[in-house]
Design a protein around this motif. Structure first.
Motif, PDB file in Angstrom:
ATOM      1  N   LYS A  32      -5.376 -35.045 -32.561  1.00 10.52           N
ATOM      2  CA  LYS A  32      -6.789 -34.693 -32.751  1.00 10.52           C
ATOM      3  C   LYS A  32      -7.473 -34.483 -31.400  1.00 10.52           C
ATOM      4  O   LYS A  32      -8.298 -33.575 -31.241  1.00 10.52           O
ATOM      5  N   LYS A  33      -7.111 -35.313 -30.431  1.00 11.08           N
ATOM      6  CA  LYS A  33      -7.701 -35.189 -29.099  1.00 11.08           C
ATOM      7  C   LYS A  33      -7.286 -33.877 -28.449  1.00 11.08           C
ATOM      8  O   LYS A  33      -8.106 -33.194 -27.808  1.00 11.08           O
ATOM      9  N   ASN A  82      -9.216 -31.022 -30.101  1.00 10.79           N
ATOM     10  CA  ASN A  82     -10.599 -30.952 -29.604  1.00 10.79           C
ATOM     11  C   ASN A  82     -10.660 -30.341 -28.213  1.00 10.79           C
ATOM     12  O   ASN A  82     -11.542 -29.531 -27.914  1.00 10.79           O
ATOM     13  N   TYR A 118     -12.641 -26.904 -27.177  1.00 13.10           N
ATOM     14  CA  TYR A 118     -13.645 -26.854 -26.109  1.00 13.10           C
ATOM     15  C   TYR A 118     -13.276 -25.808 -25.058  1.00 13.10           C
ATOM     16  O   TYR A 118     -14.134 -25.049 -24.590  1.00 13.10           O
TER      17      TYR A 118
END
Length: 261
Positions: A8-9, A12, A16
């Motif tokens: 998930k990190k 993200n 970005y």
């Protein structure tokens, strides 16, 4: 579960970066910026700097005038920062969750700090030029307003972070407001407050050069004058003296921070 967290990190981070790349492309298209021409012009710009932008013997004769302008810039920056710090401390005490009374007054204090912090010093200079004209007072107030907003916000965060437990302890003993402020809050926060003031002082000396170009004062005015008159040797000497001054002030500031923190 740990693998899902890292996945998930990474997702993200990818989103970005993709958004940032998309915004960059949109900005390039809207402004018609030629990326290739921009990068290929860097060697030519560097060549021009090495061939023209360096101090010579004639420029050294202007050193006393440059030092005088630099002294004015540094003194105005120090004065604006120190006076702004006093007012910022008062507003921070009112706006802090630890020492503030809360309610409307606390909200007003934080709102004023936010407004002053979000207006750049160059914008303050142009606003104040209408009232005060091109003089030292305009630059002083521009630095003062910018410093006041930034320091108020920084002081509020420092007070809330450092003094909350000691404030509660003194309140439980029945201590009054001023006893809490002068016996707990200020002593426990003074290293952080001094560190923020020194940081703001360094920043203001850099910004005062730009403000001097707008207000016609200090070292910024001399740089603008020499550069526009194609006296690149004197302009380069100003840049060199300014860089050395900032380096010395930053060295002193870092030493003071190391001692008090």
């Amino acid at each position: 579960m740990l693998d899902n967290f890292f996945a998930k990190k990474r997702l993200n981070t990818l989103l970005y970066c993709s958004l940032l790349l998309l915004l960059t492309i949109i900005a390039i298209v809207i402004t018609n910026y030629n990326v290739i021409k921009g990068f290929t012009s860097i060697p030519k710009a560097a060549e021009w700097v090495f061939n023209n932008f360096y101090p010579d013997q004639k420029a050294l004769k202007r050193l006393p005038v440059i030092i005088s302008g630099l002294t004015e810039t540094v003194l105005v920056s120090i004065a604006a920062t120190t006076v702004a710090a006093v007012f910022a401390l008062m507003f921070a005490m009112a706006g802090s969750h630890s020492t503030g009374k809360g309610g409307v007054f606390s909200m007003v204090s934080q709102s004023i700090a936010t407004i002053f912090r979000n207006i750049d010093v160059s914008a303050w200079s142009m606003i104040l030029l209408i009232s005060f004209g091109q003089n030292v007072l305009t630059g002083y107030f521009a630095l003062f307003f910018g410093s006041f907003g930034f320091l108020t916000r920084a002081f509020i965060e420092s007070i809330d972070e450092v003094s909350s437990s000691s404030v509660e302890a003194l309140r439980s003993t029945g201590a009054g407001y001023f006893a809490i402020v002068f016996q707990s809050v200020i002593p426990s926060c003074i290293p952080q407050l001094i560190s923020w003031i020194l940081f703001m002082m360094e920043t203001n000396i850099r910004q005062a050069t730009l403000i001097g170009i707008l207000t016609g004062t200090g070292i910024g005015f001399l740089f603008s004058l020499y550069y526009k008159s194609l006296n690149y040797s004197a302009a380069s000497l100003i840049v060199l003296v300014l860089v050395m001054t900032i380096f010395v002030i930053e060295t002193i500031s870092n030493y003071v921070r190391k001692v008090i923190l």
